[in-house]
Write a protein that holds these residues in place. Structure first.
Motif, PDB file in Angstrom:
ATOM      1  N   LEU A 355       0.853  -1.172   0.000  1.00  0.00           N
ATOM      2  CA  LEU A 355       0.000   0.000   0.000  1.00  0.00           C
ATOM      3  C   LEU A 355       0.892   1.225   0.000  1.00  0.00           C
ATOM      4  O   LEU A 355       1.737   1.384   0.878  1.00  0.00           O
ATOM      5  N   ARG A 356       0.717   2.082  -0.995  1.00  0.00           N
ATOM      6  CA  ARG A 356       1.550   3.271  -1.090  1.00  0.00           C
ATOM      7  C   ARG A 356       1.055   4.349  -0.150  1.00  0.00           C
ATOM      8  O   ARG A 356      -0.128   4.637  -0.091  1.00  0.00           O
ATOM      9  N   TYR A 357       1.974   4.999   0.543  1.00  0.00           N
ATOM     10  CA  TYR A 357       1.631   6.186   1.292  1.00  0.00           C
ATOM     11  C   TYR A 357       1.533   7.362   0.330  1.00  0.00           C
ATOM     12  O   TYR A 357       2.268   7.460  -0.646  1.00  0.00           O
ATOM     13  N   GLN A 358       0.623   8.274   0.659  1.00  0.00           N
ATOM     14  CA  GLN A 358       0.462   9.467  -0.157  1.00  0.00           C
ATOM     15  C   GLN A 358       1.280  10.642   0.371  1.00  0.00           C
ATOM     16  O   GLN A 358       1.418  11.657  -0.297  1.00  0.00           O
ATOM     17  N   CYS A 359       1.804  10.522   1.562  1.00  0.00           N
ATOM     18  CA  CYS A 359       2.613  11.576   2.168  1.00  0.00           C
ATOM     19  C   CYS A 359       3.848  11.858   1.320  1.00  0.00           C
ATOM     20  O   CYS A 359       4.568  10.932   0.919  1.00  0.00           O
ATOM     21  N   ARG A 360       4.103  13.135   1.075  1.00  0.00           N
ATOM     22  CA  ARG A 360       5.235  13.525   0.249  1.00  0.00           C
ATOM     23  C   ARG A 360       6.503  13.779   1.069  1.00  0.00           C
ATOM     24  O   ARG A 360       7.601  13.856   0.520  1.00  0.00           O
ATOM     25  N   ALA A 361       6.354  13.943   2.402  1.00  0.00           N
ATOM     26  CA  ALA A 361       7.484  14.366   3.235  1.00  0.00           C
ATOM     27  C   ALA A 361       8.549  13.282   3.393  1.00  0.00           C
ATOM     28  O   ALA A 361       9.738  13.572   3.480  1.00  0.00           O
ATOM     29  N   GLY A 362       8.096  12.032   3.408  1.00  0.00           N
ATOM     30  CA  GLY A 362       9.061  10.948   3.560  1.00  0.00           C
ATOM     31  C   GLY A 362       9.525  10.729   4.978  1.00  0.00           C
ATOM     32  O   GLY A 362      10.515  10.037   5.206  1.00  0.00           O
ATOM     33  N   GLY A 364       8.876   9.524   9.130  1.00  0.00           N
ATOM     34  CA  GLY A 364       8.333   8.320   9.746  1.00  0.00           C
ATOM     35  C   GLY A 364       6.875   8.423  10.101  1.00  0.00           C
ATOM     36  O   GLY A 364       6.235   7.400  10.378  1.00  0.00           O
ATOM     37  N   ASN A 365       6.333   9.630  10.164  1.00  0.00           N
ATOM     38  CA  ASN A 365       4.916   9.778  10.503  1.00  0.00           C
ATOM     39  C   ASN A 365       4.053   9.886   9.241  1.00  0.00           C
ATOM     40  O   ASN A 365       3.030  10.555   9.240  1.00  0.00           O
ATOM     41  N   GLY A 366       4.479   9.257   8.149  1.00  0.00           N
ATOM     42  CA  GLY A 366       3.710   9.276   6.906  1.00  0.00           C
ATOM     43  C   GLY A 366       2.339   8.656   7.067  1.00  0.00           C
ATOM     44  O   GLY A 366       1.356   9.117   6.472  1.00  0.00           O
ATOM     45  N   SER A 367       2.249   7.607   7.914  1.00  0.00           N
ATOM     46  CA  SER A 367       0.953   6.963   8.136  1.00  0.00           C
ATOM     47  C   SER A 367      -0.020   7.924   8.818  1.00  0.00           C
ATOM     48  O   SER A 367      -1.185   8.019   8.429  1.00  0.00           O
ATOM     49  N   GLN A 368       0.478   8.657   9.835  1.00  0.00           N
ATOM     50  CA  GLN A 368      -0.366   9.623  10.508  1.00  0.00           C
ATOM     51  C   GLN A 368      -0.789  10.747   9.562  1.00  0.00           C
ATOM     52  O   GLN A 368      -1.911  11.261   9.654  1.00  0.00           O
ATOM     53  N   CYS A 369       0.089  11.134   8.660  1.00  0.00           N
ATOM     54  CA  CYS A 369      -0.232  12.177   7.682  1.00  0.00           C
ATOM     55  C   CYS A 369      -1.372  11.736   6.777  1.00  0.00           C
ATOM     56  O   CYS A 369      -2.316  12.492   6.532  1.00  0.00           O
ATOM     57  N   ASP A 370      -1.304  10.491   6.313  1.00  0.00           N
ATOM     58  CA  ASP A 370      -2.367   9.976   5.442  1.00  0.00           C
ATOM     59  C   ASP A 370      -3.695   9.882   6.184  1.00  0.00           C
ATOM     60  O   ASP A 370      -4.757  10.226   5.645  1.00  0.00           O
ATOM     61  N   ILE A 440      -0.835  18.349   8.331  1.00  0.00           N
ATOM     62  CA  ILE A 440      -0.748  17.878   9.718  1.00  0.00           C
ATOM     63  C   ILE A 440       0.218  18.739  10.526  1.00  0.00           C
ATOM     64  O   ILE A 440       0.024  18.971  11.713  1.00  0.00           O
ATOM     65  N   ASP A 441       1.292  19.224   9.886  1.00  0.00           N
ATOM     66  CA  ASP A 441       2.197  20.200  10.495  1.00  0.00           C
ATOM     67  C   ASP A 441       2.971  20.878   9.373  1.00  0.00           C
ATOM     68  O   ASP A 441       2.806  20.548   8.193  1.00  0.00           O
ATOM     69  N   THR A 442       3.820  21.812   9.720  1.00  0.00           N
ATOM     70  CA  THR A 442       4.504  22.623   8.700  1.00  0.00           C
ATOM     71  C   THR A 442       5.483  21.818   7.860  1.00  0.00           C
ATOM     72  O   THR A 442       5.845  22.229   6.752  1.00  0.00           O
ATOM     73  N   THR A 443       5.935  20.675   8.353  1.00  0.00           N
ATOM     74  CA  THR A 443       6.873  19.855   7.571  1.00  0.00           C
ATOM     75  C   THR A 443       6.177  18.996   6.523  1.00  0.00           C
ATOM     76  O   THR A 443       6.849  18.348   5.724  1.00  0.00           O
ATOM     77  N   HIS A 444       4.836  18.987   6.529  1.00  0.00           N
ATOM     78  CA  HIS A 444       4.079  18.172   5.581  1.00  0.00           C
ATOM     79  C   HIS A 444       3.289  19.055   4.605  1.00  0.00           C
ATOM     80  O   HIS A 444       2.197  18.685   4.175  1.00  0.00           O
ATOM     81  N   HIS A 445       3.869  20.178   4.272  1.00  0.00           N
ATOM     82  CA  HIS A 445       3.190  21.083   3.348  1.00  0.00           C
ATOM     83  C   HIS A 445       3.073  20.425   1.964  1.00  0.00           C
ATOM     84  O   HIS A 445       4.059  19.909   1.424  1.00  0.00           O
ATOM     85  N   GLY A 446       1.860  20.443   1.385  1.00  0.00           N
ATOM     86  CA  GLY A 446       1.653  19.873   0.053  1.00  0.00           C
ATOM     87  C   GLY A 446       1.329  18.395   0.051  1.00  0.00           C
ATOM     88  O   GLY A 446       1.239  17.787  -1.021  1.00  0.00           O
ATOM     89  N   CYS A 447       1.131  17.806   1.214  1.00  0.00           N
ATOM     90  CA  CYS A 447       0.795  16.380   1.257  1.00  0.00           C
ATOM     91  C   CYS A 447      -0.701  16.123   1.053  1.00  0.00           C
ATOM     92  O   CYS A 447      -1.110  14.967   0.929  1.00  0.00           O
ATOM     93  N   GLY A 448      -1.468  17.172   1.069  1.00  0.00           N
ATOM     94  CA  GLY A 448      -2.912  17.011   1.030  1.00  0.00           C
ATOM     95  C   GLY A 448      -3.478  16.774  -0.356  1.00  0.00           C
ATOM     96  O   GLY A 448      -2.772  16.569  -1.352  1.00  0.00           O
ATOM     97  N   VAL A 449      -4.812  16.850  -0.433  1.00  0.00           N
ATOM     98  CA  VAL A 449      -5.555  16.502  -1.642  1.00  0.00           C
ATOM     99  C   VAL A 449      -5.743  17.706  -2.561  1.00  0.00           C
ATOM    100  O   VAL A 449      -5.868  17.548  -3.780  1.00  0.00           O
ATOM    101  N   ARG A 450      -5.747  18.913  -2.031  1.00  0.00           N
ATOM    102  CA  ARG A 450      -6.096  20.088  -2.823  1.00  0.00           C
ATOM    103  C   ARG A 450      -5.253  20.219  -4.093  1.00  0.00           C
ATOM    104  O   ARG A 450      -5.784  20.452  -5.178  1.00  0.00           O
ATOM    105  N   ARG A 451      -3.948  20.086  -3.965  1.00  0.00           N
ATOM    106  CA  ARG A 451      -3.074  20.266  -5.128  1.00  0.00           C
ATOM    107  C   ARG A 451      -3.308  19.204  -6.199  1.00  0.00           C
ATOM    108  O   ARG A 451      -2.947  19.397  -7.359  1.00  0.00           O
TER     109      ARG A 451
END
Length: 551
Positions: A355-362, A364-370, A440-451
């Motif tokens: 299952l691919r994570y959608q988080c772009r930050a890479g 360890g909290n990619g699961s929480q971001c998704d 989710i926080d400032t280090t995960h900018h652009g991980c969302g759906v809007r873009r």
């Protein structure tokens, strides 16, 4: 009488059977040896007027007319009368040409007898007729021909009958008066014109109405709106007006306006489409249920558009883990060779697949971001845009609990209140495009759906907002039995199980399930829209089309 028209009938009556010697008898027919015994239905000042022959119910269409049309209304206190020229009626209407034939109907013999009763010197005695109902000019009266009320004339009204009669007699009024009439007809409301069309066709006389509307350059009412260009002004019109313009435009052969207005109806939705459209059980006019399969086709096209939007939402819910999908092995292998934009993978899920994570930050909290974005997405679709409904599969949808008084007073019903999505597709797109840029926080900018969702929404919306009305039906092709299957979305020919690849705002590939026709190209914008909205599968964030040469 033109053989293209149905058998002559008086509106509301059965067809009149032919007589033995080539004539037709009607209930009002007067036998030759009884003509002097029966009183002819003339209208004169010596008649018992009352409300029936009230001068307020008389309209003089032709000042020198030699006959009267009487319309008997059951719901009115008095009948309606119009003074007309029998020559104009017979010249422009196959119906009246037959009805006023002295060899066929009693009405024709009545009018012919009146003409024979003119003064010996040939003077036109009807010129003395005035607008106050005095038809006893120099001792001569005008004959009356009755039109009985039917279900259709009751729906259309006496105003539509009067306009129809005016059209029949317009050419005989002279050039100046004809110009004045055309200028008035040009801006008449669609509501009266569409009913006049119904009346004209019931009297087997549509051609003269069609020619007159074309000659007058009918504008569909007093407005400066461009009816052949889709835009916000059309969406402000009532559904009744839109439907009426569709019928009128098709009738006069202005197919570009008919197409744009059908596109408008599809986008705004219809009060008749709460369920699958069915013809009304009661008497109705054609604009209330578009005939020839058009009503069903427009409903089907709208459902295809709604299904496409639903499919887009399901795609993002699925990739963020909100909907279950076990990908195939070859899909996973292909995914590993595509650009991933910082995508990470998880092997901790209980599936044998990845299952691919959608988080772009890479991080360890990619699961929480998704999970964060899945929750925000579900909340927005369910509560803000109201484009999805979260319900239960454990309860019968027809089951309801009886509310007690406390629940009613406190506003706490036992049964859930379903959110209602915007009825107009334009409003739905506007709502979806307000999707916030969650993080989710400032280090995960652009991980969302809007873009990711906004470009795709723009790509779909361009077919909706196109001023040419791409989703409307081309009546010219619709009426052609050889071309109709290619443009009919609901036909089996259109549903070939094809797949569409979409990347950002563009369709980058269209391919069929059949190996013989692996890839296809849309020849027109209408065809491209049809292929997108009727696709069996859509790859919303596809890289395949970008990697193929020539795309």
């Amino acid at each position: 009488m033109n053989s293209d028209y149905p058998p002559l009938t008086r509106p509301g009556a059965e067809p009149i059977p032919p007589a033995a010697e080539g004539t037709q008898n009607s209930p009002e027919e007067i036998e030759p040896n009884e003509k002097k015994k029966k009183k002819l239905p003339y209208l004169s000042k010596d008649s018992k007027r009352g409300s029936r022959n009230s001068s307020s119910n008389l309209t003089v269409i032709c000042p020198d007319g030699d006959m009267i049309i009487e319309y008997v209304e059951s719901s009115s206190t008095g009948n309606r009368y119009w003074q007309l020229s029998s020559q104009d009626l017979m010249h422009n209407s196959p119906y009246f040409q037959a009805l006023l034939d002295p060899n066929k109907f009693a009405e024709g013999r009545l009018v012919a007898e009146y003409k024979q009763r003119k003064a010996p010197n040939g003077a036109d005695l009807t010129s003395s007729v005035n607008t106050h109902g005095n038809f006893d000019a120099l001792g001569f009266d005008l004959p009356i021909v009755k039109i009985s009320e039917t279900r259709l004339t009751k729906l259309c009204g006496a105003g539509a009958i009067e306009l129809f009669l005016k059209i029949l007699c317009a050419e005989g009024l002279g050039k100046d008066k004809q110009v004045i009439f055309d200028s008035e007809l040009k801006v008449m409301p669609p509501s009266i014109v569409v009913r006049t069309i119904e009346i004209a066709e019931s009297f087997s006389s549509p051609n003269i109405v069609k020619q007159t509307l074309r000659r007058a350059w009918y504008m569909f009412g007093k407005t400066k709106i461009s009816w052949n260009k889709f835009g916000s002004p059309l969406l402000k019109q009532t559904e009744e007006r839109v439907r009426q313009i569709i019928v009128i435009a098709e009738f006069i052969g202005d197919y570009s306006i008919a197409k744009v207005m059908m596109h408008t109806l599809l986008v705004m939705g219809s009060k008749y489409w709460d369920g699958r459209p069915e013809p009304p059980a009661t008497d109705h006019l054609r604009w209330q249920y578009l005939p020839g399969g058009v009503e069903e086709e427009l409903y089907y096209r709208r459902q295809c558009v709604m299904n496409t939007i639903t499919d887009l939402q399901a795609h993002f819910l699925r990739v963020y883990g909100g909907l279950e999908e076990i990908p195939k092995t070859n899909d996973l292998m292909a995914a590993s060779t595509r650009p991933t934009l910082g995508t990470t993978f998880s092997t901790s899920i209980p599936h044998s697949e990845y299952l691919r994570y959608q988080c772009r930050a890479g991080f360890g909290n990619g699961s929480q971001c998704d999970l964060f974005h899945l929750g925000q997405m579900t909340r927005f679709f369910a509560l803000k845009s109201k484009s999805i409904f979260l319900g239960s599969t454990l309860i019968d949808p027809d089951f309801s609990m009886v509310e007690d008084d406390d629940d009613k007073q406190n506003g706490n019903p036992q049964t859930p209140a379903y959110a209602t999505p915007p009825s107009a597709i334009i409003s739905l797109f506007a709502s979806l495009k307000q999707y916030p840029d969650y993080q989710i926080d400032t280090t995960h900018h652009g991980c969302g759906v809007r873009r990711r969702i906004l470009p795709v929404l723009n790509g779909i919306e361009k077919y909706i907002l196109d001023p040419r009305g791409l989703l409307g039906i081309d009546y010219k092709e619709w009426k052609d039995s050889s071309k109709r299957p290619q443009i009919e979305w609901s036909s089996k020919t259109s549903r070939k199980g094809h797949t569409v690849d979409i990347r950002f705002e563009k369709i980058v590939g269209i391919h069929m399930s059949s190996p013989k026709f692996s890839f296809v190209t849309a020849t027109t914008s209408e065809d491209e829209a049809r292929l997108l909205f009727t696709a069996k599968k859509r790859n919303w964030e596809s890289y395949e089309g970008l990697m193929r040469p020539g795309t």
